[in-house]
Design a protein around this motif. Structure first.
Motif: not given
Lengths: 338, 338
Positions: A58-59, A62, A121-125, B6-7, B45, B49-54
């Motif tokens: 996922q990382l 992205r 969506v914006h936290t990448g879940a 990436p943010a 967020i 477009r910050y994304r990779p947190s999860l």
């Protein structure tokens, strides 16, 4: 759980006696790996307790490789089958395309739902969402387009054709048209419609189903104007509405219903009104076990196909984010009682 | 979609005018952050477009923060409500505990299901699974224990009490006991049971529901032995079975059913047999809209509670992997017709 020393792609590969690329293929494209090899790699993954592949992927990409869909708070148990089949279809088509399906609990209102989707969506879940239960008053599509969230609606953009987005829907008018033609073939000549209170007003599932009946009855140039009744989607209310319909001088000899819930009530009213005569024939919508149990014909939605098409539209959108919006109507079929 | 620069947690914090810790809290413990602040951070967020947190959190914690549950391939539409309510309850309780709920499509058999679960868990897509539709012949629990997979079953370890694992179930015997006492209170004295063909053999949901009826009828010391019939879970088959029951010299005046599907058939047989007399009273199981539509009492499973308890057991297990297995039985209630 105790956290052991982390395994790596290399240690898994060594453990399984395969190349690092084969381990990677098992994780990303399992269909490209022979079953025996795949099994050996999965065993090695388990035994080495290799874990971070999905998050790492996922990382790296992205992308979450997941889509989200709503779990309904409450639901009509008679037609509940439709949503269950939709969930299964999404999960199956998602697995075929490397996409997980996440459930989110139905929030209190549309604003809360849009906020939750944005967070997913914006936290990448999740990469995208499948919207269910769309309506003319639905504010979710506009909000999601504004926030740049990828989505596909199961349901048309009722009355909002100027705000295009991807959608899949079942052609309800075709379904009720099939019901009318089935009844005409069996000699019925006074074919009424039992719909929902809101049918005929704003564009909706209900107006669409009603229109199919009206057009098919009109095309048959029968005697007398079309007769119809409206009822909340409850069997008891439907029974009252149809009892009134059947007490009229121009009582119908058949009733096309907007749902199997309505059909259950209509069927009970028809039996009660008939006494010794032949009861009016009732046709339902959704082809649930209730319609089958009552021996009623019912329109079957191709839910599995609709779910697969939603996944197709989303995966196409991932690959070509700027392609024009697509809307796909799928045709139902009529299930006859056995 | 184009991939922008990436943010980072820091750029989101700067954008929102909050500390890096606050952004982290919004992502990990949103309940600890005031709604206004949370909204500002989520907007930041989205805008950055910050994304990779999860995925990053998953890598850091080596947990998926997700559980998996099966989407059924096909299902009884009458009781479909039960599983929909279970999905919603899992999603809701999961969200309260920072756990996503993943759906997987029901595989061809139990071996394929165990392999799929292993893959989900050992590739980091899910931390645990909620098993549904357990049975005495179920091979999944033993396999999952062997592979060290964390799971909670919705359903008892029927007949496998020596192989303990976490489970939650509804006490069906209490439910049918409630049904019998309700009928006794209303003056019924010949209370029959309509169950499934397998009831009375291996421990199962069916034997459990039948036992509740048998014990409650036995405790009432009525005249004559208890009368019962068995039918596949189809309304048409139930109608035939109950018609035979009602044609007997010792015909019952009430019938407790193992499901609302059976109750629908029983109700139709009772109406047909009654003619001018008072038809036998039918009580269903699952309190679906079908039972409500027919005016039948029905046993309601506390599905939402069961789903929340499954999540409780799993989160407890994550915190204390070595605690003894727990089984929780929840009591149903009787829904009376309005």
């Amino acid at each position: 759980m105790a956290v052991p020393d982390p395994a790596t792609l290399d240690s898994v590969a060594a453990h399984a006696g395969v190349s690092r690329q084969t381990v990677s293929n098992v994780l990303r494209h399992p269909d490209r790996v022979a079953a025996g090899t795949r099994e050996r790699v999965l065993t090695a993954i388990r035994e080495t307790r290799y874990r971070p592949s999905l998050p790492a992927r996922q990382l790296a990409t992205r992308r979450a490789h997941a889509i989200a869909v709503r779990a309904e708070r409450t639901q009509d148990g008679i037609s509940g089958l439709v949503l269950d089949a939709f969930y299964h279809g999404l999960a199956e088509a998602g697995q075929d395309n490397g996409l997980r399906v996440l459930l989110y609990a139905q929030p209190a209102d549309e604003a809360a739902e849009v906020a939750l989707i944005d967070e997913l969506v914006h936290t990448g879940a999740a990469d995208a969402v499948v919207l269910t239960a769309t309506s003319a008053a639905d504010e979710r599509p506009a909000h999601l387009r504004e926030s740049g969230t990828t989505f596909c609606a199961f349901g048309r953009p009722w009355g909002h054709d100027d705000e295009p987005h991807d959608w899949v829907d079942v052609d309800g008018a075709v379904g009720t048209g099939l019901a009318v033609r089935h009844l005409l073939d069996r000699g019925h000549r006074r074919i009424a419609y039992l719909g929902w209170p809101e049918d005929g007003a704003d564009p909706s599932t209900g107006t669409d189903r009603r229109r199919g009946w009206l057009e098919a009855v009109g095309a048959a140039s029968l005697d007398g104007p079309p007769v119809e009744a409206r009822s909340l989607n409850q069997a008891a209310a439907a029974e009252v509405a149809v009892a009134a319909l059947l007490a009229r001088a121009d009582a119908p000899d058949a009733i096309v219903c907007a749902s199997d819930t309505l059909a259950l009530g209509a069927h009970r009213a028809a039996l009660a009104a008939a006494r010794s005569a032949r009861p009016a024939t009732v046709v339902g919508f959704d082809a649930t076990p209730v319609a089958a149990a009552l021996g009623l014909a019912s329109v079957a939605q191709p839910i599995d196909q609709a779910a697969h098409l939603c996944i197709d539209l989303l995966t196409g959108r991932f690959e070509a984010p700027d392609r024009p919006a697509q809307g796909l109507l799928v045709a139902p079929v009529l299930h006859l009682p056995s």
